[in-house]
Design an enzyme around this catalytic site. Sequence first.
Site, PDB file in Angstrom:
ATOM      1  N   CYS A 102      89.442 -17.524  60.609  1.00 48.29           N
ATOM      2  CA  CYS A 102      89.172 -16.475  59.451  1.00 48.29           C
ATOM      3  C   CYS A 102      90.502 -16.193  58.846  1.00 48.29           C
ATOM      4  CB  CYS A 102      88.768 -15.117  60.053  1.00 48.29           C
ATOM      5  SG  CYS A 102      88.159 -13.764  58.815  1.00 48.29           S
ATOM      6  N   HIS A 144      79.232 -16.905  58.934  1.00 51.39           N
ATOM      7  CA  HIS A 144      80.485 -16.381  59.110  1.00 51.39           C
ATOM      8  C   HIS A 144      80.766 -15.275  57.732  1.00 51.39           C
ATOM      9  CE1 HIS A 144      84.955 -16.178  60.140  1.00 51.39           C
ATOM     10  NE2 HIS A 144      85.036 -15.802  58.706  1.00 51.39           N
ATOM     11  N   GLU A 145      80.511 -15.952  56.639  1.00 50.29           N
ATOM     12  CA  GLU A 145      80.879 -14.847  55.598  1.00 50.29           C
ATOM     13  C   GLU A 145      79.986 -13.825  55.175  1.00 50.29           C
ATOM     14  OE1 GLU A 145      83.583 -15.569  54.364  1.00 50.29           O
ATOM     15  OE2 GLU A 145      83.855 -17.587  55.084  1.00 50.29           O
ATOM     16  N   HIS A 148      80.970 -10.894  57.094  1.00 45.76           N
ATOM     17  CA  HIS A 148      81.683 -10.138  56.449  1.00 45.76           C
ATOM     18  C   HIS A 148      81.364  -8.868  55.972  1.00 45.76           C
ATOM     19  CE1 HIS A 148      85.851 -11.764  57.447  1.00 45.76           C
ATOM     20  NE2 HIS A 148      85.514 -13.051  56.996  1.00 45.76           N
TER      21      HIS A 148
HETATM   22 ZN    ZN Z   1      86.267 -14.633  57.736  1.00 46.32          ZN
END
Ligand code: ZN
Length: 192
Positions: A102, A144-145, A148
Amino acid sequence: MTTLDIINVGHPTLREIAAEIPVDEIKSAQIQRLIDDLIDTKRAANGAGIAASQVNVALRLFVVEAGSNPKFPFKPAYPLTVMINPKISFQTAERFENFEGCLSIPGLRGVVHRCPVIRVQGYNRDAEKVDFEIRGVSAGIFQHEDDHLNGVLYTDKLTDTKTLCTVEEFSTRYEKKYKEMVVNVEQAYGPV
Ligand code: ZN
């Protein structure tokens, strides 16, 4: 070209639930500039994706683009995709072990379970509705995004905290095995 400062783990914005962008504001100069800057920032940092939260803007927006990336030469290519107000739904109960890094947690990698077939719905930068499926390892980048946007980091989801390692240790010890896993996942679930 404008690159924005990427905030690091410990910054409270990374733990915020990001707000939806009103659809009638997507084409505003402010949001369009943010999208351009996110793309520039992602490319300059050699990331496979970046969320607005990572540049200290808690809005539901992320950018994915994989391929010709020296940090992840073994990841399949994925074209530049801008997602606004995304909704992700898992299309299979299967999971694969993704070694992730990340931009907000520099120098580290770790293993997270990701779904290899997902459906993504939301808006593109032209404020058009989009609805598509992503198969294979690239589906992990979108998950993953999307995390966030909900204040979640990959380190919260490690299959085992003992998988956390530096980029150098990853290259030395785990990269070969991960490349084999990528090939297997692409064969089993990759684009048809
Ligand atoms: Zn990330």
